[in-house]
Design an enzyme around this catalytic site. Structure first.
Site, short mmCIF file in Angstrom:
data_model
loop_
_atom_site.label_atom_id
_atom_site.label_comp_id
_atom_site.label_asym_id
_atom_site.label_seq_id
_atom_site.Cartn_x
_atom_site.Cartn_y
_atom_site.Cartn_z
N LYS A 219 -26.38 -1.74 -20.71
CA LYS A 219 -26.28 -1.08 -19.40
C LYS A 219 -26.57 0.42 -19.46
O LYS A 219 -26.51 1.04 -20.52
CB LYS A 219 -24.93 -1.40 -18.76
CG LYS A 219 -24.97 -2.84 -18.21
CD LYS A 219 -23.81 -3.21 -17.34
CE LYS A 219 -24.07 -4.63 -16.82
NZ LYS A 219 -22.86 -5.24 -16.28
N ARG A 259 -20.36 -11.08 -22.15
CA ARG A 259 -21.66 -11.42 -21.55
C ARG A 259 -22.71 -10.49 -22.15
O ARG A 259 -22.68 -9.29 -21.87
CB ARG A 259 -21.57 -11.26 -20.03
CG ARG A 259 -22.83 -11.67 -19.29
CD ARG A 259 -22.69 -11.43 -17.79
NE ARG A 259 -23.85 -11.89 -17.08
CZ ARG A 259 -24.98 -11.21 -16.96
NH1 ARG A 259 -25.10 -10.01 -17.50
NH2 ARG A 259 -26.00 -11.72 -16.30
N1 HH2 Z 1 -23.82 -7.85 -15.14
C1 HH2 Z 1 -25.04 -8.22 -14.68
C2 HH2 Z 1 -25.23 -9.43 -14.01
N2 HH2 Z 1 -24.20 -10.29 -13.84
N3 HH2 Z 1 -21.92 -10.83 -14.14
C3 HH2 Z 1 -20.70 -10.50 -14.57
N4 HH2 Z 1 -19.67 -11.34 -14.40
N5 HH2 Z 1 -20.47 -9.30 -15.21
C4 HH2 Z 1 -21.45 -8.40 -15.43
O1 HH2 Z 1 -21.17 -7.31 -15.97
C5 HH2 Z 1 -22.78 -8.71 -14.96
C6 HH2 Z 1 -22.97 -9.96 -14.30
C7 HH2 Z 1 -26.20 -7.28 -14.89
O2 HH2 Z 1 -26.90 -7.60 -16.08
P1 HH2 Z 1 -28.28 -8.40 -16.12
O3 HH2 Z 1 -28.07 -9.82 -15.66
O4 HH2 Z 1 -28.91 -8.29 -17.44
O5 HH2 Z 1 -29.21 -7.62 -15.14
P2 HH2 Z 1 -29.82 -7.98 -13.73
O6 HH2 Z 1 -28.67 -8.07 -12.77
O7 HH2 Z 1 -30.76 -6.85 -13.45
O8 HH2 Z 1 -30.52 -9.31 -13.84
#
Ligand code: HH2
Length: 290
Positions: A219, A259
């Site tokens: 992040k 995660r």
């Molecule tokens: N962070 C992201 C997406 N979903 N869900 C939970 N429960 N907690 C988190 O911290 C979280 C989440 C963001 O990460 P990523 O999926 O890699 O990015 P994007 O939302 O751009 O697909």
């Protein structure tokens, strides 16, 4: 020595625009192959998402989100070892009940709703009726606007009150409390200082009595901490050490679901950290189900 129990959730983003891996696994076969690799590296749960929640992300129409995630979940479910419960557990990262319902039919048993059941009035009932697990995450505002000057008097107290209220709501809608996982929502409507304060005082959220999930992986606050002299954040490719550091600290403060995008390196770091910490605490249990 009693061991610390924790679970690794590998990220499978079937999106063109995710902040760290957008476009890499948009094709279903590429996403399924990536999922297989994450399981080989030690993922216990795979979190399949078809809509980016990065700051400023635009919403994805329901039909498109379904088109992205359902074939991937079907493919992962076909691949699973037929143990009881089957491994890996499949989670769907969505705030839409229609998408969650299709994902559950395709083999998912965990709904990761970053809106904590606020975005879709059908979601709480669906989770309750299906008996699946769900993650309730804190977010200030919504992805399009959440990083526009977030303010708290005490970020940890406010996140804890929010999670307490959302958990009470879920239970009042019939969700089994034992199937709820809570998440402070690192990076969701938080400044760098808010994220650090939440990680530093994560143990205060354990008072809610449910397993804690943390998502720090790659992040931007990690990039911000490692910014170059000109203030440019460190690129995603330099954020793995910071991801490991924050996950190890979160383990020490009581988190039990991690995660991450880079499952193998985080698995190794957590294994060593957990052995070092020994049985100093044990998180509330969360037993996987099919
Ligand atoms: N962070 C992201 C997406 N979903 N869900 C939970 N429960 N907690 C988190 O911290 C979280 C989440 C963001 O990460 P990523 O999926 O890699 O990015 P994007 O939302 O751009 O697909």
């Amino acid at each position: 020595m009693s061991s610390l129990s924790y679970r690794l959730m590998g990220v499978v983003n079937v999106t063109p625009d995710s902040f760290s891996d957008g476009g890499l696994f948009l094709d279903a076969q590429a996403a399924i192959a990536h999922a297989r690799e994450l399981v080989r590296e030690g993922a216990d749960i795979l979190d399949v998402g078809g809509e980016s929640t990065r700051p400023g992300a635009e919403p994805v129409p329901t039909a498109e989100e379904l088109r992205r995630v359902v074939p991937v979940i079907e493919g992962i479910a076909r691949d699973r070892t037929p143990s009881d419960p089957p491994r890996p557990q499949i989670s769907v990262d969505t705030s839409k009940a229609v998408v969650a319902r299709a994902a559950l039919q395709a083999g998912a048993s965990f709904v990761n709703d970053v809106s904590a059941l606020r975005a879709d009035p059908e979601m709480a009932g669906l989770v309750a009726d299906s008996g699946c697990y769900c993650c309730l995450m804190h977010m200030l505002g919504e992805p399009r606007t959440m990083q526009a000057g977030p303010r708290y008097d005490d970020v940890v107290d406010e996140v804890r009150s929010f999670l307490e209220e959302r958990m009470a709501f879920a239970v009042s809608e019939g969700v089994d409390e034992r199937r709820i996982v809570l998440d402070p929502g690192i990076g969701f409507g938080k400044t760098l200082e808010h994220n650090l304060e939440l990680l530093r005082r994560l143990d205060e959220l354990l008072e809610l009595g449910r397993p804690l999930l943390v998502g720090t992986s790659r992040k931007s606050f990690i990039g911000g901490l490692l910014a170059a002299a000109d203030g440019e954040p460190a690129p995603v490719s330099r954020r793995l050490p910071g991801t490991i550091a924050t996950n190890v600290l979160a383990l020490q403060r009581g988190a039990s679901v991690f995660r991450v995008h880079d499952v193998g390196p985080v698995r190794d770091a957590l294994a060593v950290a957990a052995a070092t910490l020994g049985g100093r605490w044990s998180p509330p249990s969360m037993t996987p189900t099919s």
